[in-house]
Motif scaffolding. Structure first.
Motif, PDB file in Angstrom:
ATOM      1  N   GLU A 126       2.611  -2.759  -8.458  1.00 28.30           N
ATOM      2  CA  GLU A 126       1.504  -2.694  -7.369  1.00 28.30           C
ATOM      3  C   GLU A 126       0.104  -2.349  -7.836  1.00 28.30           C
ATOM      4  O   GLU A 126      -0.665  -3.138  -7.228  1.00 28.30           O
ATOM      5  CB  GLU A 126       1.945  -1.232  -6.444  1.00 28.30           C
ATOM      6  CG  GLU A 126       0.979  -1.066  -5.646  1.00 28.30           C
ATOM      7  CD  GLU A 126       1.016   0.291  -4.798  1.00 28.30           C
ATOM      8  OE1 GLU A 126       0.425   0.594  -3.832  1.00 28.30           O
ATOM      9  OE2 GLU A 126       1.716   1.149  -5.266  1.00 28.30           O
ATOM     10  N   GLU A 187       1.908  -5.150   1.423  1.00 28.81           N
ATOM     11  CA  GLU A 187       2.151  -4.864   2.506  1.00 28.81           C
ATOM     12  C   GLU A 187       3.544  -3.993   2.606  1.00 28.81           C
ATOM     13  O   GLU A 187       4.026  -3.338   3.174  1.00 28.81           O
ATOM     14  CB  GLU A 187       2.214  -5.833   4.041  1.00 28.81           C
ATOM     15  CG  GLU A 187       2.558  -5.248   5.443  1.00 28.81           C
ATOM     16  CD  GLU A 187       1.775  -4.106   5.698  1.00 28.81           C
ATOM     17  OE1 GLU A 187       2.341  -3.317   6.576  1.00 28.81           O
ATOM     18  OE2 GLU A 187       0.524  -3.889   5.254  1.00 28.81           O
ATOM     19  N   ARG A 190       3.668  -1.095   0.751  1.00 23.00           N
ATOM     20  CA  ARG A 190       3.070  -0.009   1.782  1.00 23.00           C
ATOM     21  C   ARG A 190       4.225   0.530   2.632  1.00 23.00           C
ATOM     22  O   ARG A 190       4.465   1.735   2.670  1.00 23.00           O
ATOM     23  CB  ARG A 190       2.009  -0.730   2.499  1.00 23.00           C
ATOM     24  CG  ARG A 190       1.197   0.732   3.079  1.00 23.00           C
ATOM     25  CD  ARG A 190       0.274  -0.046   4.176  1.00 23.00           C
ATOM     26  NE  ARG A 190       0.967  -0.672   5.258  1.00 23.00           N
ATOM     27  CZ  ARG A 190       1.464  -0.217   6.247  1.00 23.00           C
ATOM     28  NH1 ARG A 190       1.282   1.186   6.496  1.00 23.00           N
ATOM     29  NH2 ARG A 190       1.950  -0.788   7.422  1.00 23.00           N
ATOM     30  N   ARG A 193       6.431   2.610   0.483  1.00 20.24           N
ATOM     31  CA  ARG A 193       5.692   3.560   0.104  1.00 20.24           C
ATOM     32  C   ARG A 193       6.020   4.930   1.300  1.00 20.24           C
ATOM     33  O   ARG A 193       6.192   6.062   1.069  1.00 20.24           O
ATOM     34  CB  ARG A 193       4.252   3.756  -0.275  1.00 20.24           C
ATOM     35  CG  ARG A 193       3.844   5.034  -0.774  1.00 20.24           C
ATOM     36  CD  ARG A 193       2.400   5.095  -1.013  1.00 20.24           C
ATOM     37  NE  ARG A 193       1.796   4.271  -2.043  1.00 20.24           N
ATOM     38  CZ  ARG A 193       1.675   3.160  -2.134  1.00 20.24           C
ATOM     39  NH1 ARG A 193       1.292   2.490  -0.924  1.00 20.24           N
ATOM     40  NH2 ARG A 193       1.312   2.371  -3.212  1.00 20.24           N
ATOM     41  N   ALA A 277      -4.248   1.726  -0.199  1.00 21.74           N
ATOM     42  CA  ALA A 277      -2.925   2.037   0.063  1.00 21.74           C
ATOM     43  C   ALA A 277      -2.461   3.420  -0.877  1.00 21.74           C
ATOM     44  O   ALA A 277      -1.732   4.269  -0.617  1.00 21.74           O
ATOM     45  CB  ALA A 277      -1.879   0.848  -0.165  1.00 21.74           C
TER      46      ALA A 277
END
Length: 444
Positions: A126, A187, A190, A193, A277
């Motif tokens: 990431e 995305e 995200r 997460r 993020a």
């Protein structure tokens, strides 16, 4: 920028660091800012050949600096045999290209330098995606290179094809396509997460987030409290990717300590967007520890930079309310005055008086390096996590291990008895819980 110049710069290259001090920045300590610029250059493995500040009365649209100032930079490069010029400020694409042509050396600005550091340090998939997105965003407006293959390409076939796109246009299109793919991947990260965060919120452990200016000692403190071995050096941006470890606190069976990326003044907008993020992890914390390098002469300015970013994240109110009392998100913030061992006795006594005089301020002086004050810090964090806790009575079926474990881990169990009864045994507990933990318990 010119590709030939681009290829000349490697780790160990000799560099001249120049800080352009604008009129609007005259209230800042130029020496401290120049030292920070040198620290950024050292963080990427450059050798500092020379460093100086140049006052800018009126910035030139084409070069930022005046002709005489450019000559001074060129002379400094010749005398120190430097092959790179680091401008500790923001340069437009045209300014960067013109300076390279005049100085006959590669020129890199503060944004480019920070991007280079992040690109080298990002360890997770990431993190690398975020850095690449920021780098592409930065480069998209800088495709002004003196390439020899920028002639327009023919579109279509034969003589009927209209004018095609230039190489720059093609490169910009490729960059846009790549950025779109990265955004889709981020995305997905995200969302993943978010699922992990939801899982953590249901899990019986509070989250404590470390934030602060880069090189304030967050990773050293993280290692001290958790026994981990996160990279911690006297280096700007020594760590980038967030790290989480479990710790024990007085009154709290277990908590999750999160170490985040360090903040810095004039952080490139591309990086703020790319790492939003990651920084959003801070908004899910139960308490935020703002680690400050209290021995740094610019500690107040660094604090303002950190609070600005926390304001952007919605952690503290935009009206400048007291961050120590928690912001719009309701997350309490505890200031950690680190590197207390580096203070001279008079300064330490002055700051100690400041802490005792302002009892409403939440401040804990420590030395993450020596460990002094860390026990007090842990006790204070435990108290804050249990602040506002009230006594509640619960009757939980003995077979409901999840809810029982939650009460034992997230609350202070005052009494516990088992009612055998005629049917399923029930555990009756009196537990001290905060409002936030009560809400989480009710959601189980």
């Amino acid at each position: 920028m010119n590709d030939e110049l681009q290829g000349e710069v490697t780790r160990g290259a000799r560099a001249v660091v120049v800080y352009p001090q604008m009129r609007t920045n005259r209230d800042q300590d130029a020496d401290a800012r120049l030292e920070e610029g040198k620290g950024l250059a050292l963080a990427i493995g450059l050798e500092i050949a020379d460093a100086f500040t140049i006052p800018i009365r009126e910035p030139r649209a084409a070069t930022l600096f005046g002709e005489g100032q450019i000559q001074n930079i060129a002379i400094a490069c010749e005398q120190s045999e430097a092959e790179l010029v680091v401008v500790d400020g923001s340069l437009s694409a045209i300014q960067q290209r013109n300076l390279e042509e005049k100085l006959k050396r590669k020129v890199i600005d503060r944004t480019g330098l920070i991007l280079e550091i992040f690109g080298e340090r990002a360890a997770t998939a990431e993190g690398r995606l975020q850095v690449e997105l920021a780098h592409l965003d930065y480069q998209a407006g800088r495709l002004v290179r003196s390439w020899t293959h920028l002639e327009r390409q023919r579109g279509g076939f034969g003589f009927l094809g209209g004018p095609g796109e230039t190489q720059i246009e093609a490169d910009r299109r490729l960059i846009r396509d790549r950025m779109a793919r990265i955004r889709r991947e981020l995305e997905q990260v995200r969302r993943t997460r978010g699922l992990h965060r939801d899982r953590r919120e249901k899990a019986p452990w509070p989250v404590v987030a470390l934030v602060g200016y880069t090189n304030a000692g967050k990773s050293t403190l993280f290692n001290r409290l958790t026994g981990a071995h996160v990279m911690a050096e006297d280096l700007l941006f020594a760590t980038l990717d967030p790290t989480m470890r479990g710790i024990r606190l007085p009154g709290v069976e277990k908590a999750i300590l999160s170490d985040t990326v360090g903040f810095i003044s004039d952080l490139p907008t591309q990086l703020v967007a790319a790492f939003r993020a990651t920084l959003e992890e801070v908004t899910a914390a139960d308490i935020i520890l703002h680690v400050r390098d209290i021995a740094n002469s610019e500690t107040e300015a660094q604090k303002r930079q950190v609070l600005e970013i926390l304001t952007d994240l919605g952690v503290i109110p935009e009206d400048g309310g007291e961050p120590e009392k928690g912001g719009e998100s309701g997350i309490p913030i505890l200031e950690i005055w680190n590197k207390w061992d580096l203070l001279d006795p008079d300064h330490a006594e002055e700051l100690s008086g400041l802490i005792s005089d302002k009892s409403d301020r939440d401040v804990v002086p420590i030395s993450a390096l020596t460990g002094d004050g860390c026990e007090t810090l842990l006790a204070t964090v435990g108290e804050k996590l249990m602040a506002g806790a009230k006594l509640y009575s619960f009757a939980v079926p003995a077979e409901d291990g999840e809810r029982l474990a939650f009460l034992h881990a997230r609350g202070h169990v005052v009494s516990e008895t088992i009612d055998e009864g005629d049917q399923t045994p029930v555990v009756r507990l009196q537990v001290r819980l905060s409002d936030r933990e009560l809400g989480r318990f009710s959601a189980l």
